[in-house]
Design a protein around this motif. Structure first.
Motif, PDB file in Angstrom:
ATOM      1  N   ALA A 132      -7.428  -6.648  -0.043  1.00 14.22           N
ATOM      2  CA  ALA A 132      -7.640  -5.740   1.087  1.00 14.22           C
ATOM      3  C   ALA A 132      -6.720  -4.534   0.936  1.00 14.22           C
ATOM      4  CB  ALA A 132      -7.382  -6.460   2.412  1.00 14.22           C
ATOM      5  N   ALA A 133      -7.009  -3.496   1.726  1.00 14.72           N
ATOM      6  CA  ALA A 133      -6.207  -2.280   1.639  1.00 14.72           C
ATOM      7  C   ALA A 133      -6.182  -1.584   2.987  1.00 14.72           C
ATOM      8  CB  ALA A 133      -6.788  -1.339   0.580  1.00 14.72           C
ATOM      9  N   ASN A 134      -5.055  -0.917   3.274  1.00 12.25           N
ATOM     10  CA  ASN A 134      -5.032  -0.035   4.445  1.00 12.25           C
ATOM     11  C   ASN A 134      -4.105   1.126   4.183  1.00 12.25           C
ATOM     12  OD1 ASN A 134      -2.373  -0.601   5.182  1.00 12.25           O
ATOM     13  ND2 ASN A 134      -2.913  -1.855   6.941  1.00 12.25           N
ATOM     14  N   THR A 135      -4.095   2.064   5.116  1.00 12.76           N
ATOM     15  CA  THR A 135      -3.311   3.282   4.949  1.00 12.76           C
ATOM     16  C   THR A 135      -1.969   3.191   5.668  1.00 12.76           C
ATOM     17  OG1 THR A 135      -4.375   4.270   6.873  1.00 12.76           O
ATOM     18  CG2 THR A 135      -5.382   4.700   4.723  1.00 12.76           C
ATOM     19  N   GLY A 136      -1.671   2.064   6.266  1.00  6.98           N
ATOM     20  CA  GLY A 136      -0.383   1.891   6.918  1.00  6.98           C
ATOM     21  C   GLY A 136      -0.275   2.515   8.291  1.00  6.98           C
ATOM     22  N   GLY A 137      -1.369   2.987   8.862  1.00  8.80           N
ATOM     23  CA  GLY A 137      -1.326   3.605  10.173  1.00  8.80           C
ATOM     24  C   GLY A 137      -1.203   2.583  11.289  1.00  8.80           C
TER      25      GLY A 137
ATOM     26  N   ASP B  69     -10.087   4.889  -2.379  1.00 13.41           N
ATOM     27  CA  ASP B  69      -9.383   5.793  -1.475  1.00 13.41           C
ATOM     28  C   ASP B  69      -7.915   5.903  -1.879  1.00 13.41           C
ATOM     29  OD1 ASP B  69      -8.204   7.137   0.650  1.00 13.41           O
ATOM     30  OD2 ASP B  69      -9.421   6.124   2.159  1.00 13.41           O
ATOM     31  N   SER B  70      -7.513   7.079  -2.319  1.00 17.43           N
ATOM     32  CA  SER B  70      -6.138   7.264  -2.788  1.00 17.43           C
ATOM     33  C   SER B  70      -5.118   7.261  -1.639  1.00 17.43           C
ATOM     34  CB  SER B  70      -6.019   8.572  -3.574  1.00 17.43           C
ATOM     35  OG  SER B  70      -6.405   9.662  -2.773  1.00 17.43           O
ATOM     36  N   THR B  71      -5.588   7.276  -0.399  1.00 24.68           N
ATOM     37  CA  THR B  71      -4.649   7.199   0.736  1.00 24.68           C
ATOM     38  C   THR B  71      -4.277   5.756   1.077  1.00 24.68           C
ATOM     39  OG1 THR B  71      -6.375   7.149   2.445  1.00 24.68           O
ATOM     40  CG2 THR B  71      -5.611   9.321   1.715  1.00 24.68           C
ATOM     41  N   PHE B  72      -4.948   4.783   0.488  1.00 22.30           N
ATOM     42  CA  PHE B  72      -4.556   3.388   0.700  1.00 22.30           C
ATOM     43  C   PHE B  72      -3.116   3.206   0.230  1.00 22.30           C
ATOM     44  CE2 PHE B  72      -8.264   2.094   2.482  1.00 22.30           C
ATOM     45  CZ  PHE B  72      -9.358   1.889   1.655  1.00 22.30           C
ATOM     46  N   ASP B  73      -2.330   2.526   1.053  1.00 18.66           N
ATOM     47  CA  ASP B  73      -0.910   2.447   0.745  1.00 18.66           C
ATOM     48  C   ASP B  73      -0.333   1.057   0.945  1.00 18.66           C
ATOM     49  OD1 ASP B  73       2.100   4.168   1.802  1.00 18.66           O
ATOM     50  OD2 ASP B  73       1.350   3.735  -0.221  1.00 18.66           O
ATOM     51  N   TYR B  74      -1.181   0.107   1.152  1.00 16.66           N
ATOM     52  CA  TYR B  74      -0.714  -1.270   1.367  1.00 16.66           C
ATOM     53  C   TYR B  74      -1.852  -2.171   0.971  1.00 16.66           C
ATOM     54  CZ  TYR B  74       0.729  -5.440   4.021  1.00 16.66           C
ATOM     55  OH  TYR B  74       1.077  -6.706   4.416  1.00 16.66           O
ATOM     56  N   PHE B  75      -1.543  -3.181   0.136  1.00 19.27           N
ATOM     57  CA  PHE B  75      -2.588  -4.027  -0.435  1.00 19.27           C
ATOM     58  C   PHE B  75      -2.229  -5.498  -0.248  1.00 19.27           C
ATOM     59  CE2 PHE B  75      -4.943  -0.647  -2.460  1.00 19.27           C
ATOM     60  CZ  PHE B  75      -3.989   0.351  -2.602  1.00 19.27           C
ATOM     61  N   PRO B  76      -2.717  -6.104   0.809  1.00 21.14           N
ATOM     62  CA  PRO B  76      -2.498  -7.543   0.996  1.00 21.14           C
ATOM     63  C   PRO B  76      -3.635  -8.343   0.361  1.00 21.14           C
ATOM     64  CG  PRO B  76      -3.437  -6.623   2.990  1.00 21.14           C
ATOM     65  CD  PRO B  76      -3.310  -5.477   2.004  1.00 21.14           C
TER      66      PRO B  76
ATOM     67  N   GLU C 165       0.373  -6.910  14.955  1.00 20.73           N
ATOM     68  CA  GLU C 165       1.405  -6.283  15.794  1.00 20.73           C
ATOM     69  C   GLU C 165       1.087  -4.830  16.097  1.00 20.73           C
ATOM     70  OE1 GLU C 165       5.617  -8.434  15.171  1.00 20.73           O
ATOM     71  OE2 GLU C 165       4.943  -7.201  13.483  1.00 20.73           O
ATOM     72  N   GLY C 166       0.509  -4.104  15.115  1.00 16.17           N
ATOM     73  CA  GLY C 166       0.161  -2.718  15.372  1.00 16.17           C
ATOM     74  C   GLY C 166       1.354  -1.806  15.511  1.00 16.17           C
ATOM     75  N   LEU C 167       2.418  -2.113  14.811  1.00 14.62           N
ATOM     76  CA  LEU C 167       3.609  -1.266  14.881  1.00 14.62           C
ATOM     77  C   LEU C 167       3.582  -0.167  13.833  1.00 14.62           C
ATOM     78  CD1 LEU C 167       6.318  -4.038  15.419  1.00 14.62           C
ATOM     79  CD2 LEU C 167       5.114  -2.664  17.133  1.00 14.62           C
ATOM     80  N   GLY C 168       2.536  -0.167  13.011  1.00 16.15           N
ATOM     81  CA  GLY C 168       2.412   0.860  11.985  1.00 16.15           C
ATOM     82  C   GLY C 168       3.172   0.543  10.726  1.00 16.15           C
ATOM     83  N   GLY C 169       3.787  -0.596  10.694  1.00 14.22           N
ATOM     84  CA  GLY C 169       4.542  -0.949   9.501  1.00 14.22           C
ATOM     85  C   GLY C 169       3.642  -1.562   8.443  1.00 14.22           C
ATOM     86  N   PHE C 170       4.123  -1.565   7.227  1.00 18.03           N
ATOM     87  CA  PHE C 170       3.310  -2.082   6.144  1.00 18.03           C
ATOM     88  C   PHE C 170       3.350  -3.603   6.070  1.00 18.03           C
ATOM     89  CE2 PHE C 170       1.912   1.823   4.533  1.00 18.03           C
ATOM     90  CZ  PHE C 170       2.919   2.735   4.760  1.00 18.03           C
ATOM     91  N   GLN C 171       4.089  -4.211   6.952  1.00 19.02           N
ATOM     92  CA  GLN C 171       4.092  -5.668   7.007  1.00 19.02           C
ATOM     93  C   GLN C 171       3.216  -6.170   8.140  1.00 19.02           C
ATOM     94  OE1 GLN C 171       5.696  -6.998   4.491  1.00 19.02           O
ATOM     95  NE2 GLN C 171       6.198  -4.901   3.942  1.00 19.02           N
TER      96      GLN C 171
END
Lengths: 115, 113
Positions: free
Chosen positions: B91-96, B27-34, A95-101
């Motif tokens: 996996a990990a991302n920064t939530g951007g 990377d300590s900026t990772f904020d989401y881990f699926p 989706e690319g909405l920037g949300g964590f979901q």
């Protein structure tokens, strides 16, 4: 249900030839991604896009180009294919909405063999 | 440089046992881990995910334990079933806005009955 399709599903190419892998999504997602999957490396991001007209380099962009002519379509282009590009390629949309979901939905993959 | 690492590479457990898959990141900026799972000859799909505001996320027989201080997390599969046999990717991302994910190398799990 998310719907991401890829074509072709299998491709044999010759070294130095041009290869185009196509991806289509019907989810109306903003973001699309191209990954390659190789044993021992997991999934590595090649290019991604925020929307039509946008392409961004991922972690391993060398030897690849991308094109996003519309919201639905995202292509990966190998201008001069090499045997090291033999791999399974996955397209995904999100989706690319920037949300964590922000779940990514993957296509079925394309198996590319470069001889 | 691999920013997300997984261990072991492969794991075999008996039906009914608990499988434990490990993941660490740099990377300590990772904020989401699926976690994504992938069955043979299929494409990856989301299984379960966690944010560091929690140290545990549970979904049925699958539980993520998260240790932010040590930059480690683990996926526990309790009462493992043969149908759980798959490759599991942390996996990990920064939530951007990009939603870019950095994947680990994967752990191949085989459950034998």
């Amino acid at each position: 249900e998310a719907a991401v399709t890829q074509s072709p599903r299998n491709k044999v190419a010759v070294t130095g030839g041009k290869v185009t892998l196509s991806c289509n999504q019907t989810n109306n997602h903003n973001n699309m991604y191209w990954y390659r999957q190789d044993t021992g490396h997991g999934l590595r991001l090649i290019h991604y896009s925020y929307g039509a007209g946008s392409t961004e380099k991922g972690d391993i962009p060398d030897g690849y180009k991308a094109s996003r002519p519309s919201q639905e379509n995202f292509s990966l282009i190998l201008e001069l294919a090499t045997p090291s590009q033999t791999s399974v390629y996955f397209c995904a949309s999100g989706e690319g909405l920037g949300g964590f979901q922000d779940t990514q939905y993957f296509g079925p993959g394309t198996r590319l063999l470069v001889l | 440089q691999q920013q997300v690492r997984q261990s072991p590479q492969s794991l075999t457990v008996w039906e009914g046992e608990t499988a434990i898959l490990n993941c660490s990141y740099e990377d300590s900026t990772f904020d989401y881990f699926p976690w994504y799972w992938q069955f043979p000859r299929e494409s990856p799909a989301l299984l379960i995910a966690i944010r560091p505001v929690s140290n545990k996320k549970e979904d049925g027989r699958f539980t993520i334990f998260f240790n932010k201080r040590e930059k480690k997390l683990s996926l526990h599969i309790t009462d493992s079933q043969p149908g759980d046999s798959a490759t599991y990717f942390c996996a990990a991302n920064t939530g951007g806005l990009s939603g870019k994910l950095t994947f680990g190398e994967g752990t191949q799990v085989t459950v034998i009955s």
